[in-house]
Design a protein around this motif. Structure first.
Motif, PDB file in Angstrom:
ATOM      1  N   GLY A 181      50.435 -22.659 -45.221  1.00  0.00           N
ATOM      2  CA  GLY A 181      50.936 -22.092 -43.970  1.00  0.00           C
ATOM      3  C   GLY A 181      52.292 -22.650 -43.583  1.00  0.00           C
ATOM      4  O   GLY A 181      52.486 -23.871 -43.556  1.00  0.00           O
ATOM      5  N   THR A 182      53.223 -21.759 -43.287  1.00  0.00           N
ATOM      6  CA  THR A 182      54.525 -22.184 -42.778  1.00  0.00           C
ATOM      7  C   THR A 182      54.731 -21.775 -41.321  1.00  0.00           C
ATOM      8  O   THR A 182      55.744 -22.096 -40.721  1.00  0.00           O
ATOM      9  N   SER A 183      53.770 -21.058 -40.766  1.00  0.00           N
ATOM     10  CA  SER A 183      53.830 -20.723 -39.341  1.00  0.00           C
ATOM     11  C   SER A 183      52.420 -20.424 -38.859  1.00  0.00           C
ATOM     12  O   SER A 183      51.569 -19.977 -39.626  1.00  0.00           O
ATOM     13  N   ASN A 184      52.170 -20.684 -37.596  1.00  0.00           N
ATOM     14  CA  ASN A 184      50.931 -20.264 -36.958  1.00  0.00           C
ATOM     15  C   ASN A 184      51.162 -20.153 -35.457  1.00  0.00           C
ATOM     16  O   ASN A 184      52.201 -20.558 -34.942  1.00  0.00           O
ATOM     17  N   ARG A 185      50.199 -19.582 -34.808  1.00  0.00           N
ATOM     18  CA  ARG A 185      50.359 -19.349 -33.369  1.00  0.00           C
ATOM     19  C   ARG A 185      49.930 -20.565 -32.561  1.00  0.00           C
ATOM     20  O   ARG A 185      49.036 -21.314 -32.959  1.00  0.00           O
ATOM     21  N   GLY A 186      50.598 -20.739 -31.440  1.00  0.00           N
ATOM     22  CA  GLY A 186      50.183 -21.748 -30.484  1.00  0.00           C
ATOM     23  C   GLY A 186      49.209 -21.153 -29.486  1.00  0.00           C
ATOM     24  O   GLY A 186      48.991 -19.939 -29.449  1.00  0.00           O
ATOM     25  N   GLY A 187      48.599 -22.014 -28.701  1.00  0.00           N
ATOM     26  CA  GLY A 187      47.619 -21.533 -27.741  1.00  0.00           C
ATOM     27  C   GLY A 187      47.592 -22.353 -26.468  1.00  0.00           C
ATOM     28  O   GLY A 187      47.974 -23.525 -26.461  1.00  0.00           O
ATOM     29  N   MET A 188      47.141 -21.732 -25.399  1.00  0.00           N
ATOM     30  CA  MET A 188      46.956 -22.406 -24.113  1.00  0.00           C
ATOM     31  C   MET A 188      45.685 -21.883 -23.460  1.00  0.00           C
ATOM     32  O   MET A 188      45.298 -20.733 -23.668  1.00  0.00           O
ATOM     33  N   ILE A 189      45.054 -22.731 -22.680  1.00  0.00           N
ATOM     34  CA  ILE A 189      43.997 -22.310 -21.763  1.00  0.00           C
ATOM     35  C   ILE A 189      44.482 -22.630 -20.356  1.00  0.00           C
ATOM     36  O   ILE A 189      44.798 -23.785 -20.049  1.00  0.00           O
ATOM     37  N   ASP A 267      57.338 -20.586 -23.361  1.00  0.00           N
ATOM     38  CA  ASP A 267      58.064 -20.859 -22.118  1.00  0.00           C
ATOM     39  C   ASP A 267      58.200 -19.606 -21.266  1.00  0.00           C
ATOM     40  O   ASP A 267      58.083 -19.656 -20.035  1.00  0.00           O
ATOM     41  N   GLN A 268      58.466 -18.462 -21.910  1.00  0.00           N
ATOM     42  CA  GLN A 268      58.581 -17.196 -21.168  1.00  0.00           C
ATOM     43  C   GLN A 268      57.241 -16.816 -20.533  1.00  0.00           C
ATOM     44  O   GLN A 268      57.203 -16.367 -19.381  1.00  0.00           O
ATOM     45  N   THR A 285      46.999 -15.247   1.101  1.00  0.00           N
ATOM     46  CA  THR A 285      46.284 -15.841  -0.034  1.00  0.00           C
ATOM     47  C   THR A 285      47.269 -16.718  -0.802  1.00  0.00           C
ATOM     48  O   THR A 285      48.472 -16.489  -0.778  1.00  0.00           O
ATOM     49  N   THR A 286      46.748 -17.712  -1.479  1.00  0.00           N
ATOM     50  CA  THR A 286      47.566 -18.600  -2.313  1.00  0.00           C
ATOM     51  C   THR A 286      46.906 -18.732  -3.686  1.00  0.00           C
ATOM     52  O   THR A 286      45.715 -18.466  -3.847  1.00  0.00           O
ATOM     53  N   THR A 287      47.696 -19.166  -4.662  1.00  0.00           N
ATOM     54  CA  THR A 287      47.185 -19.271  -6.025  1.00  0.00           C
ATOM     55  C   THR A 287      47.621 -20.586  -6.658  1.00  0.00           C
ATOM     56  O   THR A 287      48.800 -20.954  -6.589  1.00  0.00           O
ATOM     57  N   ASP A 288      46.651 -21.271  -7.275  1.00  0.00           N
ATOM     58  CA  ASP A 288      46.921 -22.496  -8.024  1.00  0.00           C
ATOM     59  C   ASP A 288      46.872 -22.198  -9.519  1.00  0.00           C
ATOM     60  O   ASP A 288      46.089 -21.361  -9.977  1.00  0.00           O
ATOM     61  N   ILE A 289      47.698 -22.917 -10.276  1.00  0.00           N
ATOM     62  CA  ILE A 289      47.709 -22.795 -11.738  1.00  0.00           C
ATOM     63  C   ILE A 289      47.396 -24.161 -12.339  1.00  0.00           C
ATOM     64  O   ILE A 289      48.002 -25.169 -11.970  1.00  0.00           O
ATOM     65  N   THR A 290      46.463 -24.187 -13.287  1.00  0.00           N
ATOM     66  CA  THR A 290      46.151 -25.416 -14.004  1.00  0.00           C
ATOM     67  C   THR A 290      46.187 -25.136 -15.503  1.00  0.00           C
ATOM     68  O   THR A 290      45.441 -24.287 -16.003  1.00  0.00           O
ATOM     69  N   ILE A 291      47.080 -25.828 -16.208  1.00  0.00           N
ATOM     70  CA  ILE A 291      47.114 -25.732 -17.669  1.00  0.00           C
ATOM     71  C   ILE A 291      46.110 -26.751 -18.198  1.00  0.00           C
ATOM     72  O   ILE A 291      46.348 -27.954 -18.188  1.00  0.00           O
ATOM     73  N   ARG A 292      44.970 -26.249 -18.661  1.00  0.00           N
ATOM     74  CA  ARG A 292      43.911 -27.168 -19.096  1.00  0.00           C
ATOM     75  C   ARG A 292      44.195 -27.771 -20.461  1.00  0.00           C
ATOM     76  O   ARG A 292      43.846 -28.927 -20.716  1.00  0.00           O
ATOM     77  N   THR A 293      44.792 -27.004 -21.352  1.00  0.00           N
ATOM     78  CA  THR A 293      45.131 -27.551 -22.666  1.00  0.00           C
ATOM     79  C   THR A 293      46.180 -26.660 -23.319  1.00  0.00           C
ATOM     80  O   THR A 293      46.333 -25.489 -22.953  1.00  0.00           O
ATOM     81  N   GLN A 294      46.872 -27.233 -24.303  1.00  0.00           N
ATOM     82  CA  GLN A 294      47.957 -26.500 -24.951  1.00  0.00           C
ATOM     83  C   GLN A 294      48.205 -27.069 -26.343  1.00  0.00           C
ATOM     84  O   GLN A 294      48.218 -28.280 -26.533  1.00  0.00           O
ATOM     85  N   ILE A 295      48.349 -26.191 -27.316  1.00  0.00           N
ATOM     86  CA  ILE A 295      48.801 -26.571 -28.661  1.00  0.00           C
ATOM     87  C   ILE A 295      49.979 -25.681 -29.008  1.00  0.00           C
ATOM     88  O   ILE A 295      49.903 -24.455 -28.884  1.00  0.00           O
ATOM     89  N   ASP A 296      51.064 -26.300 -29.429  1.00  0.00           N
ATOM     90  CA  ASP A 296      52.270 -25.537 -29.710  1.00  0.00           C
ATOM     91  C   ASP A 296      52.188 -24.837 -31.063  1.00  0.00           C
ATOM     92  O   ASP A 296      51.363 -25.156 -31.911  1.00  0.00           O
TER      93      ASP A 296
END
Length: 383
Positions: A181-189, A267-268, A285-296
């Motif tokens: 593999g020379t490329s793969n996708r990153g992910g976030m929850i 980033d976008q 109303t208001t909204t909170d954002i929490t990035i629980r995990t991330q792999i680039d």
């Protein structure tokens, strides 16, 4: 057959035995007892190779095992990385333990990715036997990759340990002997939680601010960010909200599973998600954002392509060229290395398939072939 290949072939039975030992220990990401048992085995193996080892507490639960071996020359180390956790619950190893029939090995984690660790350690053992370790080596093994390091700081620890590395070799499995593999996708929850105002839905609905309805508007916008052609996927995979049919809900949450190909896309996406979160259809109303995990993500940049070219030359020496550079749609810790400026090749572990299923399998012969490929690359002067 060169001397490295012959040495590894002579030690193939040992590689199989260690693989069997690891596969027959349950180690889902949350099972600390199994994780610690495997880490003790691997740390002992590293010490026997003369490696300096230490473990870093990564949080809930688990650990990061690091082994370092000095080379004849100083300088940036080659980094080998992998994980020991599986997706299978405790008891699976007893229900379907390691088996071997001809060239086929089966058992939980046999492809993803316990033999990869064995391959990496025996590549180092072969190099040490022939006194071919020119540059420093570092092995990083984690215990919760399958959970994308959720609720742990393992990704930060990998990043910390990888800084200044010459290049990285991630020991995930692959589907063919000549494929890496020379490329793969990153992910976030990411969790988005909308806060509204509760009210009696029968007698005073006008006093309420409906968090569920507000979240519904946002979900439509969030899923519209998906662009499968570009490798972007935003999945609102879990939704919760409200406590009773006759109460205006004052809170609602969606958990997003996100995939992307490039760090620019990441980033976008984060910017777009924040914009959607802070624009409200229902007032007050208001909204909170929490990035629980991330792999680039891992990207096939010029430095990665050069590393691939060096690997292909090593493969040619072993008679398994030309290599094929694959784009993996999944995520791995190769992206964590890449994000630290360390060019990386993924999928250097065992050859097999059917990951995360009870049909998971791997090739016995690939143990030697892949270890020889890694060792040959590492001892190549221009690599």
């Amino acid at each position: 057959m060169n001397k490295i290949q012959q040495y590894l072939l002579d030690h193939q039975d040992e590689m199989i035995a260690l693989t069997k030992q690891l596969v027959n220990i349950d180690s889902p990401s949350y099972h600390l007892a199994g994780i610690q048992q495997i880490m003790r085995i691997l740390e002992s193996r590293m010490n026997a190779l003369g490696m300096t080892t230490y473990q870093l507490e990564s949080g809930k639960p688990g650990t990061v095992l690091v082994g370092q071996l000095a080379g004849k020359e100083s300088g940036a180390p080659v980094i080998l990385s992998g994980h020991i956790d599986t997706v299978f619950p405790v008891g699976t190893a007893q229900q379907r333990p390691f088996k071997i029939a001809g060239d086929k090995m089966t058992g939980p984690g046999i492809f993803d990715m316990k033999p990869g660790i064995v391959i990496g350690l025996y590549a180092i053992q072969a190099l040490k036997h022939f006194d071919l370790i020119e540059r420093p080596l570092k092995v990083i093994i984690v215990s919760d990759e399958e959970k994308l390091h959720l609720a742990s700081n393992a990704a930060q620890l990998i990043a910390q340990e990888a800084q200044g590395g010459a290049y990285g070799l991630n020991l995930e499995g692959t589907t063919a002997t000549n494929t890496v593999g020379t490329s793969n996708r990153g992910g976030m929850i990411i969790d988005l939680t909308v806060h509204g105002r509760a009210a009696h839905s029968g007698s005073e609905p006008e006093k309420g601010r409906d968090a569920v309805v507000e979240l519904a508007h946002k979900i439509i916008q969030l899923t519209a960010l998906t662009n499968l052609q570009e490798g972007i996927h935003v999945n609102c995979g879990r939704i919760t909200g409200g406590i009773s049919e006759n109460i205006i809900p004052d809170q609602a949450t969606t958990s997003l599973g996100i995939r992307f190909r490039t760090l620019t896309q990441r980033d976008q996406l984060l910017q777009q998600i924040r914009q959607i979160a802070h624009q409200h259809v229902i007032p007050e109303t208001t909204t909170d954002i929490t990035i629980r995990t991330q792999i680039d993500s891992l990207e096939a940049t010029a430095t990665v392509q050069q590393l691939f070219a060096n690997l292909d030359r090593a493969a040619k020496e072993l008679g398994i060229s030309p290599l094929i550079a694959a784009n993996d749609r999944g995520s791995s810790d190769a992206g964590v290395l890449y994000a630290q400026g360390v060019p990386c090749i993924d999928g250097l572990g065992v050859v097999g398939g059917a990951a995360h299923t009870d049909q998971e399998f791997a090739s016995v012969h690939s143990l030697v072939k892949r270890a020889a490929l890694i060792a040959t690359l590492i001892c190549t002067k221009d690599a």
